[in-house]
Design a protein around this motif. Structure first.
Motif, PDB file in Angstrom:
ATOM      1  N   ASP A  41       0.872  -1.187   0.086  1.00  0.00           N
ATOM      2  CA  ASP A  41       0.099  -0.093  -0.054  1.00  0.00           C
ATOM      3  C   ASP A  41       0.683   1.360  -0.122  1.00  0.00           C
ATOM      4  O   ASP A  41       0.514   1.991  -0.886  1.00  0.00           O
ATOM      5  CB  ASP A  41      -0.831   0.092   1.335  1.00  0.00           C
ATOM      6  N   ARG A  42       1.878   1.263   0.751  1.00  0.00           N
ATOM      7  CA  ARG A  42       2.539   2.407   0.976  1.00  0.00           C
ATOM      8  C   ARG A  42       3.228   2.955  -0.368  1.00  0.00           C
ATOM      9  O   ARG A  42       3.515   4.350  -0.313  1.00  0.00           O
ATOM     10  CB  ARG A  42       3.573   2.213   2.089  1.00  0.00           C
ATOM     11  N   LYS A  43       3.525   2.271  -1.270  1.00  0.00           N
ATOM     12  CA  LYS A  43       3.986   2.601  -2.750  1.00  0.00           C
ATOM     13  C   LYS A  43       3.244   3.495  -3.354  1.00  0.00           C
ATOM     14  O   LYS A  43       3.557   4.340  -3.976  1.00  0.00           O
ATOM     15  CB  LYS A  43       4.564   1.297  -3.242  1.00  0.00           C
ATOM     16  N   TYR A  44       2.018   2.953  -3.346  1.00  0.00           N
ATOM     17  CA  TYR A  44       1.018   3.817  -4.163  1.00  0.00           C
ATOM     18  C   TYR A  44       0.016   4.791  -3.402  1.00  0.00           C
ATOM     19  O   TYR A  44      -0.653   5.606  -3.850  1.00  0.00           O
ATOM     20  CB  TYR A  44       0.199   2.855  -5.018  1.00  0.00           C
ATOM     21  N   GLU A  45      -0.071   4.394  -1.954  1.00  0.00           N
ATOM     22  CA  GLU A  45      -0.934   5.173  -1.291  1.00  0.00           C
ATOM     23  C   GLU A  45      -0.639   6.774  -1.248  1.00  0.00           C
ATOM     24  O   GLU A  45       0.392   7.025  -1.160  1.00  0.00           O
ATOM     25  CB  GLU A  45      -1.020   4.724   0.184  1.00  0.00           C
ATOM     26  N   ALA A  46      -1.639   7.559  -1.498  1.00  0.00           N
ATOM     27  CA  ALA A  46      -1.415   8.906  -1.336  1.00  0.00           C
ATOM     28  C   ALA A  46      -1.363   9.453   0.121  1.00  0.00           C
ATOM     29  O   ALA A  46      -1.560   8.725   0.920  1.00  0.00           O
ATOM     30  CB  ALA A  46      -3.062   9.620  -1.826  1.00  0.00           C
ATOM     31  N   GLU A  47      -0.430  10.289   0.280  1.00  0.00           N
ATOM     32  CA  GLU A  47      -0.258  10.743   1.620  1.00  0.00           C
ATOM     33  C   GLU A  47      -1.014  11.834   2.260  1.00  0.00           C
ATOM     34  O   GLU A  47      -0.733  12.650   2.750  1.00  0.00           O
ATOM     35  CB  GLU A  47       1.404  11.369   1.548  1.00  0.00           C
ATOM     36  N   ASP A  48      -2.148  11.563   2.082  1.00  0.00           N
ATOM     37  CA  ASP A  48      -3.596  12.341   2.837  1.00  0.00           C
ATOM     38  C   ASP A  48      -3.907  11.617   3.884  1.00  0.00           C
ATOM     39  O   ASP A  48      -4.041  10.458   4.063  1.00  0.00           O
ATOM     40  CB  ASP A  48      -4.338  12.718   1.567  1.00  0.00           C
ATOM     41  N   GLU A  49      -4.399  12.389   4.765  1.00  0.00           N
ATOM     42  CA  GLU A  49      -4.977  11.907   5.925  1.00  0.00           C
ATOM     43  C   GLU A  49      -6.331  11.081   5.519  1.00  0.00           C
ATOM     44  O   GLU A  49      -6.670  10.082   6.345  1.00  0.00           O
ATOM     45  CB  GLU A  49      -5.335  13.388   6.842  1.00  0.00           C
ATOM     46  N   LEU A  50      -7.215  11.400   4.454  1.00  0.00           N
ATOM     47  CA  LEU A  50      -8.220  10.658   4.195  1.00  0.00           C
ATOM     48  C   LEU A  50      -7.818   9.222   3.852  1.00  0.00           C
ATOM     49  O   LEU A  50      -8.804   8.326   4.246  1.00  0.00           O
ATOM     50  CB  LEU A  50      -9.172  11.424   3.419  1.00  0.00           C
ATOM     51  N   SER A  51      -6.817   9.048   3.049  1.00  0.00           N
ATOM     52  CA  SER A  51      -6.833   7.559   2.538  1.00  0.00           C
ATOM     53  C   SER A  51      -6.394   6.962   3.761  1.00  0.00           C
ATOM     54  O   SER A  51      -6.785   5.653   3.967  1.00  0.00           O
ATOM     55  CB  SER A  51      -5.601   7.844   1.545  1.00  0.00           C
ATOM     56  N   LYS A  52      -5.374   7.484   4.708  1.00  0.00           N
ATOM     57  CA  LYS A  52      -5.085   6.821   6.012  1.00  0.00           C
ATOM     58  C   LYS A  52      -6.176   6.456   6.840  1.00  0.00           C
ATOM     59  O   LYS A  52      -6.386   5.186   7.295  1.00  0.00           O
ATOM     60  CB  LYS A  52      -4.044   7.503   6.712  1.00  0.00           C
ATOM     61  N   GLU A  53      -7.355   7.168   6.821  1.00  0.00           N
ATOM     62  CA  GLU A  53      -8.428   7.043   7.733  1.00  0.00           C
ATOM     63  C   GLU A  53      -9.247   5.856   6.961  1.00  0.00           C
ATOM     64  O   GLU A  53      -9.746   4.896   7.884  1.00  0.00           O
ATOM     65  CB  GLU A  53      -9.121   8.485   7.852  1.00  0.00           C
ATOM     66  N   ASN A  54      -9.381   5.957   5.825  1.00  0.00           N
ATOM     67  CA  ASN A  54     -10.146   4.851   5.132  1.00  0.00           C
ATOM     68  C   ASN A  54      -9.182   3.534   5.148  1.00  0.00           C
ATOM     69  O   ASN A  54      -9.961   2.249   5.370  1.00  0.00           O
ATOM     70  CB  ASN A  54     -10.245   5.226   3.629  1.00  0.00           C
ATOM     71  N   MET A  55      -8.083   3.557   5.092  1.00  0.00           N
ATOM     72  CA  MET A  55      -7.490   2.170   5.455  1.00  0.00           C
ATOM     73  C   MET A  55      -7.861   1.743   6.730  1.00  0.00           C
ATOM     74  O   MET A  55      -7.649   0.555   6.995  1.00  0.00           O
ATOM     75  CB  MET A  55      -6.133   2.411   5.022  1.00  0.00           C
ATOM     76  N   TYR A  56      -7.527   2.614   7.841  1.00  0.00           N
ATOM     77  CA  TYR A  56      -7.591   2.403   9.302  1.00  0.00           C
ATOM     78  C   TYR A  56      -9.408   1.855   9.583  1.00  0.00           C
ATOM     79  O   TYR A  56      -9.268   0.919  10.133  1.00  0.00           O
ATOM     80  CB  TYR A  56      -7.537   3.468  10.231  1.00  0.00           C
ATOM     81  N   ARG A  57     -10.123   2.238   8.705  1.00  0.00           N
ATOM     82  CA  ARG A  57     -11.638   1.750   9.014  1.00  0.00           C
ATOM     83  C   ARG A  57     -11.547   0.322   8.262  1.00  0.00           C
ATOM     84  O   ARG A  57     -12.520  -0.538   8.896  1.00  0.00           O
ATOM     85  CB  ARG A  57     -12.460   2.778   8.461  1.00  0.00           C
ATOM     86  N   ALA A  58     -11.092   0.131   7.301  1.00  0.00           N
ATOM     87  CA  ALA A  58     -11.103  -1.052   6.421  1.00  0.00           C
ATOM     88  C   ALA A  58     -10.366  -2.230   7.318  1.00  0.00           C
ATOM     89  O   ALA A  58     -10.893  -3.385   7.376  1.00  0.00           O
ATOM     90  CB  ALA A  58     -10.512  -1.039   4.929  1.00  0.00           C
ATOM     91  N   ASN A  59      -9.270  -1.848   7.802  1.00  0.00           N
ATOM     92  CA  ASN A  59      -8.434  -2.854   8.745  1.00  0.00           C
ATOM     93  C   ASN A  59      -9.099  -3.031   9.955  1.00  0.00           C
ATOM     94  O   ASN A  59      -9.226  -4.316  10.401  1.00  0.00           O
ATOM     95  CB  ASN A  59      -7.228  -2.363   9.008  1.00  0.00           C
ATOM     96  N   THR A  60     -10.037  -2.164  10.540  1.00  0.00           N
ATOM     97  CA  THR A  60     -10.809  -2.388  11.893  1.00  0.00           C
ATOM     98  C   THR A  60     -11.837  -3.140  11.437  1.00  0.00           C
ATOM     99  O   THR A  60     -12.067  -4.310  12.220  1.00  0.00           O
ATOM    100  CB  THR A  60     -11.414  -1.061  12.293  1.00  0.00           C
ATOM    101  N   VAL A  61     -12.514  -2.999  10.400  1.00  0.00           N
ATOM    102  CA  VAL A  61     -13.705  -4.030  10.079  1.00  0.00           C
ATOM    103  C   VAL A  61     -13.138  -5.282   9.586  1.00  0.00           C
ATOM    104  O   VAL A  61     -13.802  -6.268  10.341  1.00  0.00           O
ATOM    105  CB  VAL A  61     -14.568  -3.227   8.933  1.00  0.00           C
ATOM    106  N   VAL A  62     -12.308  -5.511   8.988  1.00  0.00           N
ATOM    107  CA  VAL A  62     -11.530  -6.810   8.756  1.00  0.00           C
ATOM    108  C   VAL A  62     -11.237  -7.440  10.015  1.00  0.00           C
ATOM    109  O   VAL A  62     -11.167  -8.775  10.101  1.00  0.00           O
ATOM    110  CB  VAL A  62     -10.603  -6.616   7.799  1.00  0.00           C
ATOM    111  N   MET A  63     -10.452  -6.962  10.683  1.00  0.00           N
ATOM    112  CA  MET A  63     -10.239  -7.296  12.173  1.00  0.00           C
ATOM    113  C   MET A  63     -11.257  -7.930  13.078  1.00  0.00           C
ATOM    114  O   MET A  63     -11.065  -9.141  13.602  1.00  0.00           O
ATOM    115  CB  MET A  63      -9.253  -6.545  12.927  1.00  0.00           C
ATOM    116  N   TRP A  64     -12.226  -7.331  12.900  1.00  0.00           N
ATOM    117  CA  TRP A  64     -13.380  -7.750  13.865  1.00  0.00           C
ATOM    118  C   TRP A  64     -14.170  -8.986  12.968  1.00  0.00           C
ATOM    119  O   TRP A  64     -14.612  -9.936  13.723  1.00  0.00           O
ATOM    120  CB  TRP A  64     -14.537  -6.692  13.972  1.00  0.00           C
TER     121      TRP A  64
END
Length: 129
Positions: free
Chosen positions: A54-77
């Motif tokens: 992800d880090r190679k292509y991911e935009a360095e904005d806060e929204l992208s990081k927040e979206n990845m965090y939300r996706a990771n949280t749902v997947v972990m649950w």
């Protein structure tokens, strides 16, 4: 102008990478569930590489990081709930490694799909450009 074009290209590369991760993970899960072939391991390996780059292509904005965090949280649950169900089922009947590998592949696909869902742009914003 050039910065905007580079940002769009990074976003398209990120979307393409997540679509490929979904395809490879689901292909690996399908092959693992219905065949016992070495090609399923290649699909799982490709899905893991795509999901972890992800880090190679991911935009360095806060929204992208927040979206990845939300996706990771749902997947972990979802993974925790799945493991609890599988542990309960495992008391009565043995579960093979294939079920756990398919579960991991589905989790990788779900993570990428949720990221794409959270990162989508509303149609009202795209019509203005």
């Amino acid at each position: 102008m050039n910065s905007n074009k580079t940002k769009k290209q990074k976003t398209e590369n990120l979307r393409t990478k997540h679509i490929l991760a979904i395809a490879a993970a689901l292909c690996g899960a399908f092959l693992m569930a219905f065949t016992d072939d070495w090609s399923s391991y290649i699909c799982i390996f490709c899905a893991l590489i795509a999901a972890n780059s992800d880090r190679k292509y991911e935009a360095e904005d806060e929204l992208s990081k927040e979206n990845m965090y939300r996706a990771n949280t749902v997947v972990m649950w979802v993974l925790i709930a799945t493991m609890v169900v599988l542990a309960g089922y495992n008391k009565w009947q043995d579960i093979g490694y294939v079920v756990y590998l398919c579960d991991a592949c589905v989790a990788i696909a779900l993570r990428s799909a949720l990221f794409l869902w959270f990162d989508r742009t509303p149609k009202e914003d795209t019509e203005d450009e």
